[in-house]
Write an enzyme that holds these catalytic residues in place. Sequence first.
Site, PDB file in Angstrom:
ATOM      1  N   ARG A  79       0.839  -1.213   0.000  1.00  0.00           N
ATOM      2  CA  ARG A  79       0.000   0.000   0.000  1.00  0.00           C
ATOM      3  C   ARG A  79       0.864   1.250   0.000  1.00  0.00           C
ATOM      4  O   ARG A  79       0.427   2.332  -0.390  1.00  0.00           O
ATOM      5  CB  ARG A  79      -0.968   0.019   1.204  1.00  0.00           C
ATOM      6  CG  ARG A  79      -1.771   1.324   1.294  1.00  0.00           C
ATOM      7  CD  ARG A  79      -3.004   1.202   2.169  1.00  0.00           C
ATOM      8  NE  ARG A  79      -2.731   0.596   3.442  1.00  0.00           N
ATOM      9  CZ  ARG A  79      -2.156   1.212   4.481  1.00  0.00           C
ATOM     10  NH1 ARG A  79      -1.773   2.464   4.384  1.00  0.00           N
ATOM     11  NH2 ARG A  79      -1.962   0.561   5.608  1.00  0.00           N
ATOM     12  N   TYR A 124     -15.606  15.774 -15.573  1.00  0.00           N
ATOM     13  CA  TYR A 124     -16.087  14.384 -15.539  1.00  0.00           C
ATOM     14  C   TYR A 124     -17.096  14.230 -14.379  1.00  0.00           C
ATOM     15  O   TYR A 124     -16.891  14.806 -13.300  1.00  0.00           O
ATOM     16  CB  TYR A 124     -14.885  13.450 -15.368  1.00  0.00           C
ATOM     17  CG  TYR A 124     -15.281  12.030 -15.082  1.00  0.00           C
ATOM     18  CD1 TYR A 124     -15.947  11.277 -16.041  1.00  0.00           C
ATOM     19  CD2 TYR A 124     -15.036  11.447 -13.842  1.00  0.00           C
ATOM     20  CE1 TYR A 124     -16.344   9.981 -15.774  1.00  0.00           C
ATOM     21  CE2 TYR A 124     -15.426  10.148 -13.570  1.00  0.00           C
ATOM     22  CZ  TYR A 124     -16.095   9.425 -14.546  1.00  0.00           C
ATOM     23  OH  TYR A 124     -16.491   8.149 -14.278  1.00  0.00           O
ATOM     24  N   ASP A 133      -6.799  17.853 -15.329  1.00  0.00           N
ATOM     25  CA  ASP A 133      -7.131  16.479 -15.715  1.00  0.00           C
ATOM     26  C   ASP A 133      -6.764  16.357 -17.195  1.00  0.00           C
ATOM     27  O   ASP A 133      -7.408  16.938 -18.066  1.00  0.00           O
ATOM     28  CB  ASP A 133      -8.632  16.206 -15.481  1.00  0.00           C
ATOM     29  CG  ASP A 133      -9.000  14.762 -15.809  1.00  0.00           C
ATOM     30  OD1 ASP A 133      -8.306  14.131 -16.630  1.00  0.00           O
ATOM     31  OD2 ASP A 133      -9.994  14.264 -15.249  1.00  0.00           O
ATOM     32  N   LYS A 153      -7.992   5.013 -19.430  1.00  0.00           N
ATOM     33  CA  LYS A 153      -8.308   5.401 -20.803  1.00  0.00           C
ATOM     34  C   LYS A 153      -7.097   5.181 -21.724  1.00  0.00           C
ATOM     35  O   LYS A 153      -6.644   4.066 -21.854  1.00  0.00           O
ATOM     36  CB  LYS A 153      -8.798   6.851 -20.821  1.00  0.00           C
ATOM     37  CG  LYS A 153      -9.922   7.129 -19.822  1.00  0.00           C
ATOM     38  CD  LYS A 153     -11.150   6.323 -20.146  1.00  0.00           C
ATOM     39  CE  LYS A 153     -12.276   6.334 -19.131  1.00  0.00           C
ATOM     40  NZ  LYS A 153     -12.019   6.575 -17.730  1.00  0.00           N
TER      41      LYS A 153
END
Length: 429
Positions: free
Chosen positions: A81, A134, A218, A243
Amino acid sequence: MITSVPSHRRRSLGSHQLQPETLMMGYGHDPAVARGALKCPLYQTASFAFRTAEEAKAFFELAYGLRERAPDEEPRLVYSRIDNPNLQVLEERLALWENAESALAFSSGMAAITTALLTFLRPGDTLLWSDPAYGGTEFFIENVLPGLGIAATGFTDHRGGQLQQQALEATQSGARIAAIYLETPASPTNRLVDIATCVAAARTLGETTGRKPLVIVDNTFLGPLWQQPLDLGADLAVYSLTKCIGGHGDLVAGACLGAREHLVQLRSMRAVLGGVADPHTAWLGLRSLETLKLRMTAAMKNAQQVADFLGDHPRVTRVHHLAFLRRGDPQYEVYRRQCKAAGSAFAFEIQGGEVEAFQFLNRLQLVKLAIGYGGTESVIEHPATMSLADLTPERQHELGVTPGMLRLSVGIEHPDDLVADLRQALEEA
Ligand code: PLP
């Protein structure tokens, strides 16, 4: 020439600078530490073993700030992590595309965005953001941040002039603007936000208030090949790696690129919130980066050919492709200054409304009906009833989303095959 940089971290051959697409094959991975493995192996482990109790003690003393790091001491791995070899190599390679000092990988684009905003915003701060963004990002900004005492003001002037004015008015009324968040181009209409103008507004604010807001962009839609916000003065670039960068439609991940001083803070927040990319996802990301330039270039060229076909078709009323912008349109100037190419996803509108759009979608045979973009496979969706179905008709109208609008993400199939599929569906419909 003697150099202290190990061969797997060399970014040049003598005075010859190596390109990112070359570095994607081996940068950051030393076969010597992996039994000679040419490719970075998958380190599918949660924990890393210490050799001795003394080594473990020394690690935790450092981790908990009980002592300073020794001059030549390298932070070691302890738990995935916090860090993992696949994550490290992925982050080093991601940074190369935007020439960033540093990069961090996350479990999704939303994890990257929300962790970044939670790191740099405090109660009492105001966030300026380019509206629309978004859907997940908008939800977080409008519904989660206010509950934490963080105000958010959206701006829609795509040239940024109104932003400057709004920002100055906000500070005069006592608002503490901590960050300017941009998403450009906006989906599905490809409206652009002028990054350089927003960077200039942030500088002006810094001079007048003594605190320069961070500019966070972004860059999922065009980055990292066709738009590089850090070069334009932005502080952070955030990505949905799901993406174009992941590109095969088989992983969900995110990233944030920027200066080390910012990413050190973000790394600590990522460790506590836990939105890190897991080893297998990071490994898939490495696979993807090797073909990033090839894929994005092929998809961008295909999209241009498909957009040209659609633009000439009598049943298509409008194509929102960036290369269709014309001189004299302020958006054209932003595109010329800011983007290197138009990318592979765009919207178009067909004659009629929802009925005609659905007939067309149902007749497609190659292009799949699915949300998402930037993958090897072409996909299409109907924003009004799919990705933006939660918006009121008024809001859809405001964003320019019509019942006949479709968003197409062009993949790397043969473009003639894609055109043939679109043609038969348009002619039948
Ligand atoms: N930013 C943009 C521009 C997106 O299109 C998306 C997802 O579609 C996201 C962020 C969120 O990314 P993820 O789905 O990887 O969380």
